[in-house]
Design a protein around this motif. Structure first.
Motif, PDB file in Angstrom:
ATOM      1  N   PRO A 119      49.330  45.669  33.037  1.00  0.00           N
ATOM      2  CA  PRO A 119      48.974  47.058  32.308  1.00  0.00           C
ATOM      3  C   PRO A 119      47.913  47.880  33.150  1.00  0.00           C
ATOM      4  CG  PRO A 119      47.664  44.856  31.712  1.00  0.00           C
ATOM      5  CD  PRO A 119      48.929  44.620  32.485  1.00  0.00           C
ATOM      6  N   VAL A 120      47.884  49.327  32.708  1.00  0.00           N
ATOM      7  CA  VAL A 120      47.090  50.031  33.415  1.00  0.00           C
ATOM      8  C   VAL A 120      45.825  49.681  33.448  1.00  0.00           C
ATOM      9  CG1 VAL A 120      46.355  52.499  33.398  1.00  0.00           C
ATOM     10  CG2 VAL A 120      48.465  52.022  32.527  1.00  0.00           C
ATOM     11  N   SER A 121      44.865  48.938  32.608  1.00  0.00           N
ATOM     12  CA  SER A 121      43.731  48.471  32.867  1.00  0.00           C
ATOM     13  C   SER A 121      43.468  47.523  34.103  1.00  0.00           C
ATOM     14  CB  SER A 121      43.328  47.957  31.647  1.00  0.00           C
ATOM     15  OG  SER A 121      44.201  46.670  31.064  1.00  0.00           O
ATOM     16  N   ASP A 122      44.708  46.980  34.451  1.00  0.00           N
ATOM     17  CA  ASP A 122      44.611  45.949  35.402  1.00  0.00           C
ATOM     18  C   ASP A 122      44.678  46.610  36.846  1.00  0.00           C
ATOM     19  OD1 ASP A 122      44.305  44.029  34.275  1.00  0.00           O
ATOM     20  OD2 ASP A 122      46.220  42.905  34.498  1.00  0.00           O
ATOM     21  N   THR A 123      44.874  48.253  37.128  1.00  0.00           N
ATOM     22  CA  THR A 123      45.127  48.740  38.280  1.00  0.00           C
ATOM     23  C   THR A 123      43.733  48.822  38.909  1.00  0.00           C
ATOM     24  OG1 THR A 123      46.524  50.187  37.000  1.00  0.00           O
ATOM     25  CG2 THR A 123      45.786  51.010  39.134  1.00  0.00           C
ATOM     26  N   PHE A 124      43.800  48.686  40.279  1.00  0.00           N
ATOM     27  CA  PHE A 124      42.450  48.810  41.291  1.00  0.00           C
ATOM     28  C   PHE A 124      43.011  49.207  42.389  1.00  0.00           C
ATOM     29  CE2 PHE A 124      43.273  45.488  43.920  1.00  0.00           C
ATOM     30  CZ  PHE A 124      44.036  44.370  43.382  1.00  0.00           C
ATOM     31  N   ALA A 212      41.441  39.487  40.935  1.00  0.00           N
ATOM     32  CA  ALA A 212      40.312  39.527  39.649  1.00  0.00           C
ATOM     33  C   ALA A 212      39.001  40.435  40.197  1.00  0.00           C
ATOM     34  CB  ALA A 212      40.095  38.429  39.067  1.00  0.00           C
ATOM     35  N   ALA A 213      38.605  40.019  41.298  1.00  0.00           N
ATOM     36  CA  ALA A 213      37.250  40.437  41.871  1.00  0.00           C
ATOM     37  C   ALA A 213      37.219  41.781  42.142  1.00  0.00           C
ATOM     38  CB  ALA A 213      36.964  39.372  42.936  1.00  0.00           C
ATOM     39  N   GLN A 214      38.680  42.265  42.605  1.00  0.00           N
ATOM     40  CA  GLN A 214      38.696  43.648  42.923  1.00  0.00           C
ATOM     41  C   GLN A 214      38.611  44.496  41.743  1.00  0.00           C
ATOM     42  OE1 GLN A 214      39.170  45.379  46.221  1.00  0.00           O
ATOM     43  NE2 GLN A 214      38.529  43.317  46.687  1.00  0.00           N
ATOM     44  N   ARG A 215      39.126  43.964  40.466  1.00  0.00           N
ATOM     45  CA  ARG A 215      39.232  44.699  39.347  1.00  0.00           C
ATOM     46  C   ARG A 215      37.729  45.011  38.872  1.00  0.00           C
ATOM     47  NH1 ARG A 215      43.413  40.942  37.873  1.00  0.00           N
ATOM     48  NH2 ARG A 215      45.500  42.114  38.875  1.00  0.00           N
ATOM     49  N   THR A 258      34.229  50.222  46.457  1.00  0.00           N
ATOM     50  CA  THR A 258      33.636  49.412  45.500  1.00  0.00           C
ATOM     51  C   THR A 258      33.621  48.196  46.112  1.00  0.00           C
ATOM     52  OG1 THR A 258      35.162  50.807  43.888  1.00  0.00           O
ATOM     53  CG2 THR A 258      34.008  48.595  42.957  1.00  0.00           C
ATOM     54  N   HIS A 259      34.263  47.614  46.727  1.00  0.00           N
ATOM     55  CA  HIS A 259      34.165  46.123  47.182  1.00  0.00           C
ATOM     56  C   HIS A 259      34.253  46.153  48.859  1.00  0.00           C
ATOM     57  CE1 HIS A 259      34.321  44.377  43.226  1.00  0.00           C
ATOM     58  NE2 HIS A 259      35.337  45.415  42.982  1.00  0.00           N
ATOM     59  N   VAL A 260      33.437  47.212  49.531  1.00  0.00           N
ATOM     60  CA  VAL A 260      33.614  47.346  50.843  1.00  0.00           C
ATOM     61  C   VAL A 260      33.237  46.412  51.800  1.00  0.00           C
ATOM     62  CG1 VAL A 260      31.375  48.918  51.130  1.00  0.00           C
ATOM     63  CG2 VAL A 260      33.110  49.133  52.736  1.00  0.00           C
ATOM     64  N   LEU A 311      25.471  49.062  50.640  1.00  0.00           N
ATOM     65  CA  LEU A 311      26.670  48.851  50.747  1.00  0.00           C
ATOM     66  C   LEU A 311      27.057  47.331  51.025  1.00  0.00           C
ATOM     67  CD1 LEU A 311      27.387  51.976  52.861  1.00  0.00           C
ATOM     68  CD2 LEU A 311      28.224  51.540  50.561  1.00  0.00           C
ATOM     69  N   GLU A 312      26.260  46.649  51.580  1.00  0.00           N
ATOM     70  CA  GLU A 312      26.324  45.352  51.934  1.00  0.00           C
ATOM     71  C   GLU A 312      26.525  44.505  50.415  1.00  0.00           C
ATOM     72  OE1 GLU A 312      25.474  43.409  55.583  1.00  0.00           O
ATOM     73  OE2 GLU A 312      27.122  44.805  55.576  1.00  0.00           O
ATOM     74  N   THR A 313      25.866  44.892  49.382  1.00  0.00           N
ATOM     75  CA  THR A 313      25.981  44.106  48.132  1.00  0.00           C
ATOM     76  C   THR A 313      27.240  44.228  47.461  1.00  0.00           C
ATOM     77  OG1 THR A 313      25.051  46.218  46.937  1.00  0.00           O
ATOM     78  CG2 THR A 313      23.181  44.776  47.766  1.00  0.00           C
ATOM     79  N   LEU A 314      27.989  45.570  47.963  1.00  0.00           N
ATOM     80  CA  LEU A 314      29.320  45.722  47.450  1.00  0.00           C
ATOM     81  C   LEU A 314      30.354  44.616  47.693  1.00  0.00           C
ATOM     82  CD1 LEU A 314      29.316  49.446  47.786  1.00  0.00           C
ATOM     83  CD2 LEU A 314      28.638  48.117  45.691  1.00  0.00           C
ATOM     84  N   LYS A 315      30.294  43.436  47.354  1.00  0.00           N
ATOM     85  CA  LYS A 315      31.342  42.416  47.863  1.00  0.00           C
ATOM     86  C   LYS A 315      32.568  42.425  46.965  1.00  0.00           C
ATOM     87  CE  LYS A 315      28.918  39.211  50.674  1.00  0.00           C
ATOM     88  NZ  LYS A 315      27.854  40.158  51.285  1.00  0.00           N
TER      89      LYS A 315
END
Lengths: 315, 192
Positions: A119-124, A212-215, A258-260, A311-315
């Motif tokens: 579903p579109v909500s799963d896009t990342f 799941a973490a990326q979403r 977002t997760h750099v 930025l380091e907190t963006l795991k």
């Protein structure tokens, strides 16, 4: 290329072996015949006048040996064409059941990857580091943002061009977990050499956990230093090009951050992702990747440190 | 003979001058204004992402370094799209915001006036980008905006774009003579 990690790279390697060994055999045969002719030809003594007796005779027709060699060459070439066609067919016929769909876009000089499964909500969206599950086919939809790029991950598949205004597709499968290096394989401007892509093949459960973490949107900063960093990110020039999901930064001109902090490398394989490198990169990107579209932002040392902490907190 | 020598010297000089046309420098050409630059108030109410407090620093120079550099003007053209200038000004013809390819300039047509408009913002919708984009990039956008109405040298103006666009390229447009904008139409006296 010589250590294939997927069915397609394996087929390509087989074809490579066939072509290389056939051509090597033909080359060796030609050299042998040449040596034999040189050895068999009678040698005239040096001061003798050149033998011109045959010049006014008609040239003899093709001998049987020449005709045989021509026919043999043609048959060998035809065999290679057939092998190539069958390899191509086998590569294209990989089963795509239960495939992962990823839209991969080439930019000067980095990659963005949008996971468009379910579903579109799963896009990342992520950048420069593409995780895929081991043993499941992956369909890359290839696009280009500015100029022609080309993707090549030698251990997984052949090359495919990314052309602005067109959509191509590349299917591949990784059968062993690992990190596979990819490159832009079409000269695309000044920093073409620093346009790396990493494909990380994870076992199914680790891939699902990663996806799941990326979403999830970016986590809320915990300490004052990181909060100050976020404020800087959103009120300076960073937010003009980069996105961090869960904040007001939503621009798509640079990599999604977002997760750099979870990625291995910075700036498409230019630098390993460490705190020092991140700080040096933000302070002066042109020093590390001359010509990159990222400008250097004038920040005080304290502000830069706060920004990197965020930025380091963006795991 | 003499004329030929003169001509060849001229040709070499012109060719050498052309080398600078697309010169690329991989450092920030314009240093950010230090404490010496006076701080000016923001005029636009809008700002991208999180607004910054206080005023903006304008430049101490009257002209940017990029008006003779074709590469930088093209970078300005890219940034014009990236930073959504075209969201209001379209590709120069104007829509919500005023046209930039005509001869009318509400807030001045000079480099420093356009720089100030971008950084401070202007009433009725033009956001204030001061602090959100670097001075270097702002000067590139200024150079491109001036190329839209033919204010730059012909050999510097963009001759093509990276996107599909129906209009004529900047280099093919007739140069306009800048003038102050017409006053907005007033309702007729005595109307209800």
């Amino acid at each position: 290329m010589f250590e294939p990690a997927g069915p397609q790279a394996h087929l390509i390697l087989q074809l490579w072996h066939l072509i290389a060994w056939t051509c090597a055999g033909v080359f060796a045969a030609i050299l042998l015949v040449l040596v034999a002719i040189l050895l068999r030809t009678p040698r005239a003594p040096m001061p003798a006048a050149p033998d011109l007796s045959t010049t006014d005779k008609a040239e003899p027709g093709p001998r049987r040996s020449v005709a045989t060699a021509v026919v043999a060459s043609a048959l060998l070439l035809l065999a290679l064409v057939v092998a190539s066609v069958f390899t191509d067919r086998a590569v294209a016929r990989m089963s795509l059941v239960d495939a992962v769909n990823i839209e991969l876009t080439g930019h000067q000089w980095w990659w963005s990857a949008r996971y468009i499964n379910g579903p579109v909500s799963d896009t990342f969206t992520t950048a420069n580091e593409v995780h895929i599950p081991v043993g499941r086919p992956v369909i890359f939809t290839l696009k280009a943002d500015d100029v022609i790029h080309s993707i090549w991950v030698p251990r997984l598949a052949g090359k495919k061009d990314l052309i602005p205004g067109r959509t191509a597709s590349l299917q591949l499968r990784a059968d062993e977990p690992g990190v596979y290096q990819g490159r832009c394989a079409e000269f695309c401007g000044l920093e073409h050499a620093f346009m790396g892509l990493q494909i990380v093949a994870d076992p199914a459960d680790r891939y699902e956990a990663w996806a799941a973490a990326q979403r999830r949107p970016a986590s809320e900063p915990a300490d004052a230093q990181a909060l100050r960093g976020r404020e800087l990110f959103l009120s300076q020039s960073c937010a003009m090009c980069h996105a961090v999901q869960g904040t007001t930064a939503g621009a798509q001109h640079g990599p999604d951050l977002t997760h750099v902090a979870g990625r291995r490398e910075l700036a498409a394989g230019t630098l390993p992702n460490t705190r020092e490198n991140l700080q040096a990169w933000i302070a002066d990107p042109q020093k590390h990747k001359p010509g990159t579209n990222m400008p250097s932002t004038p920040l005080s040392q304290a502000d830069l440190s706060a920004l990197v902490t965020y930025l380091e907190t963006l795991k | 003979m003499r004329a030929a020598a003169l001509l060849s010297v001229l040709a070499v000089a012109t060719a050498l001058a052309a080398c600078e046309r697309e010169a690329r420098r991989f450092e920030t050409t314009v240093p950010s204004p230090g404490a010496s630059a006076p701080e000016s108030p923001r005029v636009g109410a809008l700002q991208p992402a999180t607004p910054q407090q206080g005023g903006v620093k304008l430049s101490t120079v009257s002209q940017g370094p990029y008006e003779g550099n074709a590469f930088a003007v093209n970078q300005g053209k890219r940034l014009f799209r990236w930073y959504n200038c075209n969201g209001c000004h379209a590709m120069g013809g104007g829509s919500i915001g005023p046209a930039l390819m005509d001869d009318q300039w509400k807030y001045g047509s000079s480099s420093s006036a356009i720089f100030a408009s971008i950084m401070q913002g202007r009433p009725e919708g033009m956001p204030s980008f001061g602090g959100h984009i670097t001075d270097d990039q702002a000067w590139q956008i200024v150079a491109y905006v001036r190329s839209m109405s033919g204010q730059l040298r012909k050999d510097v103006e963009p001759s093509r774009g990276d996107t599909l666009s129906g209009g004529e390229p900047e280099v093919a447009r007739k140069p306009e003579k800048p003038r102050p904008a017409d006053p907005p139409p007033q309702p007729p006296v005595g109307s209800r």
